[in-house]
Design an enzyme around this catalytic site. Structure first.
Site, PDB file in Angstrom:
ATOM      1  N   THR A 123       0.834  -1.207   0.000  1.00  0.00           N
ATOM      2  CA  THR A 123       0.000   0.000   0.000  1.00  0.00           C
ATOM      3  C   THR A 123       0.863   1.249   0.000  1.00  0.00           C
ATOM      4  OG1 THR A 123      -1.541   1.295   1.375  1.00  0.00           O
ATOM      5  CG2 THR A 123      -0.105  -0.236   2.510  1.00  0.00           C
ATOM      6  N   ASP A 124       0.331   2.328  -0.540  1.00  0.00           N
ATOM      7  CA  ASP A 124       1.053   3.605  -0.499  1.00  0.00           C
ATOM      8  C   ASP A 124       1.133   4.164   0.923  1.00  0.00           C
ATOM      9  OD1 ASP A 124      -1.596   4.353  -0.185  1.00  0.00           O
ATOM     10  OD2 ASP A 124      -1.591   5.830  -1.801  1.00  0.00           O
ATOM     11  N   GLU A 125       0.356   3.600   1.837  1.00  0.00           N
ATOM     12  CA  GLU A 125       0.373   4.099   3.217  1.00  0.00           C
ATOM     13  C   GLU A 125       1.704   3.843   3.923  1.00  0.00           C
ATOM     14  OE1 GLU A 125      -3.175   3.684   5.631  1.00  0.00           O
ATOM     15  OE2 GLU A 125      -4.292   3.028   3.860  1.00  0.00           O
ATOM     16  N   TYR A 151      -1.477  -0.395  11.144  1.00  0.00           N
ATOM     17  CA  TYR A 151      -1.707  -1.061   9.855  1.00  0.00           C
ATOM     18  C   TYR A 151      -0.563  -0.804   8.884  1.00  0.00           C
ATOM     19  CZ  TYR A 151      -3.164  -1.378   4.999  1.00  0.00           C
ATOM     20  OH  TYR A 151      -3.185  -1.634   3.648  1.00  0.00           O
ATOM     21  N   LYS A 155       2.378  -3.377   7.259  1.00  0.00           N
ATOM     22  CA  LYS A 155       2.599  -3.579   5.824  1.00  0.00           C
ATOM     23  C   LYS A 155       4.030  -3.203   5.432  1.00  0.00           C
ATOM     24  CE  LYS A 155       0.028  -4.674   3.054  1.00  0.00           C
ATOM     25  NZ  LYS A 155      -0.279  -6.035   2.513  1.00  0.00           N
TER      26      LYS A 155
END
Length: 337
Positions: A123-125, A151, A155
């Site tokens: 994810t870009d997060e 979260y 990741k």
């Protein structure tokens, strides 16, 4: 080719399974899913006779070993993850277990059964966020990891582990980092389907803070096409950003949904902002465009209309979800704000 898809009963994973069957009917697709709250077997009901389904937790070493031994995958695409930021704030441990240890378990078995090709869906997060007043800044594959929530930290940890397995063991791996997905089969706790479902029921539309946060929105089928390209033509060891080139304020999306459903904006209710809420995500997808020729095919107005139409046509699917345990969780998250 035998393609093992973990998390294949979830939102993006199930869309990827449908994409594979449509575009590569000669391949065998093995779906592994624990069927937690976000994994819905009814999502796969129309294609159950065309896939192999295994109800297995990716953290279960014995069962994952059996799956590898019986189905002999050529490539593993790991979508399986706990993915909702709010839930990670409530209970970080389950995110660490699934997103980190589950990833390690899958790669260990890829190694055991012959260095099987492994792709990590990230994810870009993991990059953190960007300031609202700097539209020129974008996340590239070289942007340092700077996480904001349990979260995204879980990741990012998994991504680092994937890189380590390449360097230490020579496992053939790739990683993709996507922006916010939307489209069919999206679990109703996420922004777009939540607003659609609530608007149809004339319920309040809870928006964090002032709704000024910006996300880059990617139609899920475009994401699936990018991953398909990566597992077939991507360079081993590379990270590929996948973005939709659709930066939009959250509040503007909610207003678009109100307009499409002919509902008043007075339904919008501003609630206490999320802890550590990232301000802006924006992806630079030039690498995958340059190296693999991928570009998103769906504009946001087109994709949002298709998404709204799908939810209108498939009420049974999402009404069944929000009538049960999800409703208790919804009240816990938003009821006292």
């Amino acid at each position: 080719m035998n393609v093992l898809v973990t998390g294949g009963a979830g939102f993006i994973g199930s869309n990827f399974v449908y994409y594979q069957l449509k575009n590569h009917p000669e391949d065998k697709v093995i779906v592994v899913d624990k069927l937690t709250y976000a994994g819905n077997l009814s999502t796969l009901k129309p294609i159950m006779d065309k896939i192999v389904f295994e109800k297995v937790d990716i953290c279960d070493e014995k069962e994952i070993d059996r799956v590898f031994r019986e189905h002999k995958p050529d490539v593993v695409v790991n979508f399986a993850a706990e993915s909702h930021v709010d839930r990670s704030i409530e209970n970080p441990n389950v995110f660490l277990e699934t997103n980190i240890m589950g990833t390690a378990n899958m790669m260990n078995h890829c190694r055991k059964y012959g260095d099987i090709r492994y792709h990590q869906v990230s994810t870009d997060e993991v990059y953190g966020d960007l300031p609202l007043d700097r539209p020129d800044l974008l996340f590239t594959e070289e942007t340092p990891i700077h996480t904001s929530s349990p979260y995204s930290a879980s990741k990012a940890s998994a991504d680092l582990l994937v890189g380590a397995y390449l360097r230490t063991f020579g496992l053939p791996v790739t990683i993709s980092r996507c922006s916010n997905n939307y489209g069919p089969y999206h679990f109703p706790e996420k922004l777009i389907p939540l607003m659609i479902a609530n608007a149809l029921a004339d319920k309040p539309l809870p928006v964090y803070g002032k709704g000024e946060n910006v996300r880059d929105w990617l139609y899920v089928e475009d994401h699936c096409s990018a991953i398909d390209l990566i597992i077939r033509k991507g360079k081993i060891g590379e990270v590929y950003n996948i973005g939709g080139n659709n930066e939009i304020h959250n509040i503007d999306i909610v207003k678009m949904i109100c307009e499409k459903l002919d509902k008043p904006e007075s339904l919008i209710t501003y609630v206490t902002d999320r802890k550590g809420h990232d301000l802006r995500y924006a992806i630079d997808s030039s690498k995958i465009q340059r190296e693999l020729g991928w570009t998103p095919a769906t504009t946001f107005p087109e994709g949002l209309q298709k998404t709204v139409d799908w939810y209108l046509a498939n009420k049974d699917w999402w009404e069944e979800i929000i009538s049960g345990e999800y409703q208790n969780y919804y009240e816990k998250m938003y009821g006292n704000r």
